[in-house]
Design an enzyme around this catalytic site. Structure first.
Site, PDB file in Angstrom:
ATOM      1  N   ASP A   2       0.829  -1.211   0.000  1.00 50.48           N
ATOM      2  CA  ASP A   2       0.000   0.000   0.000  1.00 50.48           C
ATOM      3  C   ASP A   2       0.867   1.268   0.000  1.00 50.48           C
ATOM      4  O   ASP A   2       1.999   1.266   0.481  1.00 50.48           O
ATOM      5  CB  ASP A   2      -0.912  -0.012   1.242  1.00 50.48           C
ATOM      6  N   ASN A  48     -11.172  -2.516  -5.076  1.00 48.90           N
ATOM      7  CA  ASN A  48     -10.505  -1.557  -5.963  1.00 48.90           C
ATOM      8  C   ASN A  48     -11.261  -1.365  -7.285  1.00 48.90           C
ATOM      9  O   ASN A  48     -11.042  -0.388  -8.002  1.00 48.90           O
ATOM     10  CB  ASN A  48      -9.054  -1.964  -6.245  1.00 48.90           C
TER      11      ASN A  48
HETATM   12  C1  IPE Z   1      -5.449  -2.666  -0.227  1.00 46.05           C
HETATM   13  O1  IPE Z   1      -5.139  -1.342  -0.345  1.00 46.05           O
HETATM   14  C2  IPE Z   1      -5.426  -3.313  -1.562  1.00 46.05           C
HETATM   15  C3  IPE Z   1      -4.137  -3.379  -2.224  1.00 46.05           C
HETATM   16  C4  IPE Z   1      -2.979  -3.023  -1.740  1.00 46.05           C
HETATM   17  C5  IPE Z   1      -4.164  -3.922  -3.550  1.00 46.05           C
HETATM   18  P1  IPE Z   1      -6.279  -0.221  -0.402  1.00 46.05           P
HETATM   19  O2  IPE Z   1      -5.576   1.066  -0.518  1.00 46.05           O
HETATM   20  O3  IPE Z   1      -7.244  -0.567  -1.478  1.00 46.05           O
HETATM   21  O4  IPE Z   1      -6.994  -0.418   0.997  1.00 46.05           O
HETATM   22  P2  IPE Z   1      -7.843   0.616   1.866  1.00 46.05           P
HETATM   23  O5  IPE Z   1      -8.939   1.146   0.973  1.00 46.05           O
HETATM   24  O6  IPE Z   1      -6.922   1.712   2.290  1.00 46.05           O
HETATM   25  O7  IPE Z   1      -8.343  -0.173   3.017  1.00 46.05           O
HETATM   26  C1  IPE Z   2      -1.984   0.243  -3.293  1.00 50.34           C
HETATM   27  O1  IPE Z   2      -1.696   1.578  -3.575  1.00 50.34           O
HETATM   28  C2  IPE Z   2      -2.062  -0.578  -4.523  1.00 50.34           C
HETATM   29  C3  IPE Z   2      -3.395  -0.694  -5.135  1.00 50.34           C
HETATM   30  C4  IPE Z   2      -4.531  -0.508  -4.546  1.00 50.34           C
HETATM   31  C5  IPE Z   2      -3.381  -1.097  -6.517  1.00 50.34           C
HETATM   32  P1  IPE Z   2      -2.790   2.681  -3.440  1.00 50.34           P
HETATM   33  O2  IPE Z   2      -3.246   3.074  -4.810  1.00 50.34           O
HETATM   34  O3  IPE Z   2      -3.875   2.238  -2.536  1.00 50.34           O
HETATM   35  O4  IPE Z   2      -1.958   3.856  -2.787  1.00 50.34           O
HETATM   36  P2  IPE Z   2      -2.503   4.897  -1.707  1.00 50.34           P
HETATM   37  O5  IPE Z   2      -3.041   4.130  -0.563  1.00 50.34           O
HETATM   38  O6  IPE Z   2      -3.554   5.684  -2.405  1.00 50.34           O
HETATM   39  O7  IPE Z   2      -1.318   5.723  -1.359  1.00 50.34           O
HETATM   40 MG    MG Z   3      -4.159   2.436  -0.517  1.00 49.27          MG
END
Ligand code: IPE
Ligand code: IPE
Ligand code: MG
Length: 246
Positions: free
Chosen positions: A23, A71
């Site tokens: 993340d 997502n």
């Molecule tokens: C979890 O991250 C999913 C991945 C890393 C692919 P998110 O960024 O989607 O999770 P939340 O929304 O902060 O819980």
């Molecule tokens: C996690 O990175 C990976 C995916 C969900 C694909 P994010 O896109 O959630 O990154 P942040 O949390 O917005 O920084």
């Molecule tokens: Mg994230």
């Protein structure tokens, strides 16, 4: 400690299976004034590095959360860019996966992926299936609840068709119907970017995993950070519900 074990090839206390919620890619890009996709590219580069480092340390399974069922709720322009990036990596990194003896697996609800992405996934899985180094398991369109419902339906179907009886259903049998049936449960879960939640990742399989959270954003997570997480893991006492010290 870690280095000694790697040198001696006795990864006794190395977690066999590490799961990572990668993340913080978006925030990494935002902080640099870059487009979001640049953060995901940097995240993909971090994954390459960490996978190799984990393999060198003796980790046998690395499961990474790349895209969750939730997502799919993000803006479609973001989804298209991310899926294009995935396609690019599957196409152009395949040679390196084969060369580096990495066996690729993908878990999740593949029915929601586009036909061309599915084909690239199948191809990469097929072409790395003889590799016997680290198993890299990509959770793509993955959600723990979705997986559990999927397993429950598969079992119900078998009961309906008299291929299984009600009494056959137990934890071991249930686990065999999860996407992860071939893999051991994770020993260690790492989540980057300071968020302290599971976000629907491996709900069943993480029952007794050790949890490790770091403020580092995923693109800046280094080999030393991985070693620090493993070192902390090595100092934990896994009790599985038993009494202290037993
Ligand atoms: C979890 O991250 C999913 C991945 C890393 C692919 P998110 O960024 O989607 O999770 P939340 O929304 O902060 O819980
Ligand atoms: C996690 O990175 C990976 C995916 C969900 C694909 P994010 O896109 O959630 O990154 P942040 O949390 O917005 O920084
Ligand atoms: Mg994230």
């Amino acid at each position: 400690m870690i280095e000694d074990q790697a040198k001696n090839q006795i990864p006794k206390e190395i977690p066999h299976h590490i799961a990572i919620v990668m993340d913080g890619n978006g925030r990494w890009a935002l902080r640099r004034g870059l487009p979001t996709i640049a953060g995901h590219k940097a995240g993909a580069e971090a994954l390459k590095k960490i996978c190799q480092a984990a393999a060198n340390l003796g980790v046998t399974h690395l499961t990474v959360y790349a895209f969750s069922t939730e997502n799919w709720r993000r803006p479609s322009s973001w989804i298209v860019e991310l899926m294009d990036l995935l396609k690019y990596y599957l196409k152009f990194e395949l040679k390196d996966l084969i060369k580096n003896n990495i066996r690729l697996h993908v878990i999740g609800d593949q029915t929601r992926l586009s036909g061309d992405l599915r084909q690239l996934v199948d191809d990469a899985v097929e072409k790395t299936k003889k590799n016997d180094g680290i198993n890299l398991i990509i959770a793509l369109s993955y959600g723990g609840r979705n997986e559990i419902v999927h397993a429950a339906k598969a079992i119900a179907e078998k009961v309906k068709e008299d291929k299984l009886t009600f009494d056959n259903i137990d934890e071991e049998m249930f686990a065999k119907h999860l996407y992860t049936s071939k893999f051991p449960d994770p020993d260690l879960l790492i989540r980057t970017s300071g968020e302290m939640r599971i976000s629907n990742f491996l709900l069943w399989q993480l029952a007794y995993a050790e949890l490790y959270f770091t403020n580092k954003l995923w693109p800046e997570f280094s080999e030393d950070d991985l070693k620090a997480a493993i070192e902390e893991y090595q100092n934990r006492e896994r009790r599985y519900g038993t009494t202290v010290g037993s």
